[in-house]
Design an enzyme around this catalytic site. Structure first.
Site, PDB file in Angstrom:
ATOM      1  N   LYS A  15       0.827  -1.210   0.000  1.00 47.29           N
ATOM      2  CA  LYS A  15       0.000   0.000   0.000  1.00 47.29           C
ATOM      3  C   LYS A  15       0.868   1.269   0.000  1.00 47.29           C
ATOM      4  CE  LYS A  15      -1.992  -1.184   3.917  1.00 47.29           C
ATOM      5  NZ  LYS A  15      -1.328  -2.478   4.217  1.00 47.29           N
ATOM      6  N   ARG A 161      11.241  -0.969  11.100  1.00 46.75           N
ATOM      7  CA  ARG A 161      10.208  -0.709  12.098  1.00 46.75           C
ATOM      8  C   ARG A 161      10.249  -1.721  13.238  1.00 46.75           C
ATOM      9  NH1 ARG A 161       4.893   0.142   8.566  1.00 46.75           N
ATOM     10  NH2 ARG A 161       4.077  -1.095  10.288  1.00 46.75           N
ATOM     11  N   ARG A 172      -0.749  -8.794  13.734  1.00 42.61           N
ATOM     12  CA  ARG A 172      -1.276  -7.852  12.736  1.00 42.61           C
ATOM     13  C   ARG A 172      -2.130  -8.564  11.696  1.00 42.61           C
ATOM     14  NH1 ARG A 172       4.389  -5.561  11.446  1.00 42.61           N
ATOM     15  NH2 ARG A 172       3.516  -4.345   9.740  1.00 42.61           N
TER      16      ARG A 172
HETATM   17  P1  ADP Z   1       1.399  -1.791   7.560  1.00 41.08           P
HETATM   18  O1  ADP Z   1       2.216  -0.942   6.629  1.00 41.08           O
HETATM   19  O2  ADP Z   1       2.182  -2.965   8.051  1.00 41.08           O
HETATM   20  O3  ADP Z   1       0.065  -2.155   6.993  1.00 41.08           O
HETATM   21  P2  ADP Z   1       0.769   0.593   9.085  1.00 41.08           P
HETATM   22  O4  ADP Z   1       1.995   1.420   9.006  1.00 41.08           O
HETATM   23  O5  ADP Z   1      -0.373   0.951   8.225  1.00 41.08           O
HETATM   24  O6  ADP Z   1       1.158  -0.943   8.890  1.00 41.08           O
HETATM   25  O7  ADP Z   1       0.269   0.541  10.598  1.00 41.08           O
HETATM   26  C1  ADP Z   1       1.136   0.245  11.667  1.00 41.08           C
HETATM   27  C2  ADP Z   1       0.324   0.119  12.964  1.00 41.08           C
HETATM   28  O8  ADP Z   1      -0.335   1.365  13.244  1.00 41.08           O
HETATM   29  C3  ADP Z   1      -0.795  -0.917  12.937  1.00 41.08           C
HETATM   30  O9  ADP Z   1      -0.328  -2.222  13.256  1.00 41.08           O
HETATM   31  C4  ADP Z   1      -1.736  -0.359  14.010  1.00 41.08           C
HETATM   32  O10 ADP Z   1      -1.231  -0.613  15.318  1.00 41.08           O
HETATM   33  C5  ADP Z   1      -1.651   1.143  13.779  1.00 41.08           C
HETATM   34  N1  ADP Z   1      -2.645   1.619  12.783  1.00 41.08           N
HETATM   35  C6  ADP Z   1      -2.376   2.164  11.570  1.00 41.08           C
HETATM   36  N2  ADP Z   1      -3.512   2.507  10.931  1.00 41.08           N
HETATM   37  C7  ADP Z   1      -4.529   2.166  11.772  1.00 41.08           C
HETATM   38  C8  ADP Z   1      -5.956   2.254  11.684  1.00 41.08           C
HETATM   39  N3  ADP Z   1      -6.569   2.756  10.586  1.00 41.08           N
HETATM   40  N4  ADP Z   1      -6.684   1.788  12.738  1.00 41.08           N
HETATM   41  C9  ADP Z   1      -6.086   1.293  13.847  1.00 41.08           C
HETATM   42  N5  ADP Z   1      -4.756   1.167  13.986  1.00 41.08           N
HETATM   43  C10 ADP Z   1      -3.974   1.605  12.961  1.00 41.08           C
HETATM   44  P1  ADP Z   2       2.215  -1.859   3.177  1.00 42.20           P
HETATM   45  O1  ADP Z   2       2.225  -0.352   3.159  1.00 42.20           O
HETATM   46  O2  ADP Z   2       0.994  -2.437   2.538  1.00 42.20           O
HETATM   47  O3  ADP Z   2       2.451  -2.434   4.537  1.00 42.20           O
HETATM   48  P2  ADP Z   2       4.791  -1.616   1.780  1.00 42.20           P
HETATM   49  O4  ADP Z   2       4.496  -0.739   0.620  1.00 42.20           O
HETATM   50  O5  ADP Z   2       5.509  -1.037   2.932  1.00 42.20           O
HETATM   51  O6  ADP Z   2       3.423  -2.356   2.267  1.00 42.20           O
HETATM   52  O7  ADP Z   2       5.603  -2.893   1.216  1.00 42.20           O
HETATM   53  C1  ADP Z   2       6.075  -3.926   2.078  1.00 42.20           C
HETATM   54  C2  ADP Z   2       7.436  -4.401   1.595  1.00 42.20           C
HETATM   55  O8  ADP Z   2       7.296  -5.109   0.343  1.00 42.20           O
HETATM   56  C3  ADP Z   2       8.436  -3.284   1.327  1.00 42.20           C
HETATM   57  O9  ADP Z   2       9.710  -3.728   1.705  1.00 42.20           O
HETATM   58  C4  ADP Z   2       8.346  -3.051  -0.189  1.00 42.20           C
HETATM   59  O10 ADP Z   2       9.591  -2.583  -0.741  1.00 42.20           O
HETATM   60  C5  ADP Z   2       8.026  -4.444  -0.701  1.00 42.20           C
HETATM   61  N1  ADP Z   2       7.122  -4.449  -1.869  1.00 42.20           N
HETATM   62  C6  ADP Z   2       6.054  -3.640  -2.089  1.00 42.20           C
HETATM   63  N2  ADP Z   2       5.428  -3.962  -3.243  1.00 42.20           N
HETATM   64  C7  ADP Z   2       6.110  -5.021  -3.773  1.00 42.20           C
HETATM   65  C8  ADP Z   2       5.936  -5.818  -4.959  1.00 42.20           C
HETATM   66  N3  ADP Z   2       4.928  -5.588  -5.819  1.00 42.20           N
HETATM   67  N4  ADP Z   2       6.829  -6.809  -5.168  1.00 42.20           N
HETATM   68  C9  ADP Z   2       7.842  -7.044  -4.310  1.00 42.20           C
HETATM   69  N5  ADP Z   2       8.069  -6.343  -3.179  1.00 42.20           N
HETATM   70  C10 ADP Z   2       7.204  -5.328  -2.901  1.00 42.20           C
END
Ligand code: ADP
Ligand code: ADP
Ligand code: ZN
Length: 220
Positions: A15, A161, A172
């Site tokens: 995302k 992180r 998660r």
């Molecule tokens: P990821 O990239 O792994 O999807 P995020 O960076 O979006 O994770 O979120 C990291 C953490 O922040 C989540 O595990 C949760 O604890 C909190 N968080 C983020 N967005 C939300 C939301 N919309 N509602 C509740 N908790 C959230």
């Molecule tokens: P989210 O915001 O959904 O948690 P991220 O964008 O942070 O996900 O991506 C998670 C990890 O996967 C990062 O290390 C990123 O560089 C890698 N990644 C993202 N998209 C792809 C893809 N299409 N193929 C391979 N690796 C990816």
């Protein structure tokens, strides 16, 4: 007319990576509740202190806090917003609906990024980001050109992180299946859900999302 889209998917689906592309290509504003919460933590606000442990465990922060953060940012829209990691519960989805209606806007598309659970483990365990500009990298699939240096801004402040470990990822993922995955049905019924293959290469996923956005009618 602004366009507003949601990127929906489990942790590690890509995302944030795709949101950054859309900022550059389409002039949209990224609203990542994860980034906002991490900012609150590092600036040491009361709210930041309260949510730190919850985030490290991999649990969801309360709807009240997250909706409050989004409400604050919505006034600043330009071409529209990309919601990244929000909404994550049905209550958040309903709140977003109400906030959009207040502004005379709507959610135009919800992109469901589909990735296998097994791939998510590899994604999360190899993830690192630039502390200066926010660029997202991966040890195997998206390394920096020069080890230890951000390709975009040249910073050497590359970070991992605290919650990107196997234990927290398990929590998660469970939170995702229990509380967030019902949103797939919610937006399907509303008629604006489009799945994309999140396992494809970053550029290919970006092209799929581009096609969805090009189908949204715009009036300005
Ligand atoms: P990821 O990239 O792994 O999807 P995020 O960076 O979006 O994770 O979120 C990291 C953490 O922040 C989540 O595990 C949760 O604890 C909190 N968080 C983020 N967005 C939300 C939301 N919309 N509602 C509740 N908790 C959230
Ligand atoms: P989210 O915001 O959904 O948690 P991220 O964008 O942070 O996900 O991506 C998670 C990890 O996967 C990062 O290390 C990123 O560089 C890698 N990644 C993202 N998209 C792809 C893809 N299409 N193929 C391979 N690796 C990816
Ligand atoms: Zn950088």
């Amino acid at each position: 007319m602004a366009i507003n889209i949601i990127l929906l998917g489990p942790p590690g689906a890509g995302k944030g990576t795709q949101a950054r592309r859309l900022i550059e290509e389409r002039g949209l504003v990224q609203l990542s509740t994860g980034d906002m919460l991490r900012e609150a933590r590092s600036s040491g606000t009361e709210m930041g202190k309260r949510v730190a442990e919850v985030m490290d465990r991999g649990e969801l922060v309360t709807d009240e806090i997250v909706i409050g953060l989004i409400r604050e940012k919505l006034g600043q829209g330009g071409n529209g917003f990309i919601f990244d990691g929000f909404p994550r519960t049905l209550a958040q989805a309903d709140a977003l609906q109400a906030l959009m209606a207040e502004m005379g806007q709507r959610v135009d598309a919800v992109i469901e990024m589909r990735v296998d659970d097994a791939a998510l483990v590899a994604r999360i365990s190899g993830r690192f980001t630039c502390g200066n500009c926010g660029e997202v990298y991966h040890d195997a699939t998206k390394p920096t050109a020069k080890p230890g240096v951000c390709d975009v801004c040249g910073s050497t402040d590359l970070r991992r992180r605290a919650d990107d470990n196997a234990e927290s990822l398990k929590t998660r993922l469970m939170e995702y299946y229990k509380k967030t995955s019902p949103l797939i049905g919610y937006y399907y019924v509303k008629g604006n859900l489009t799945p994309v293959d999140g396992l494809a290469q970053i550029d290919v996923v970006g092209a799929q999302i581009g096609k969805v956005l090009d189908k949204i009618p715009r009036w300005s």
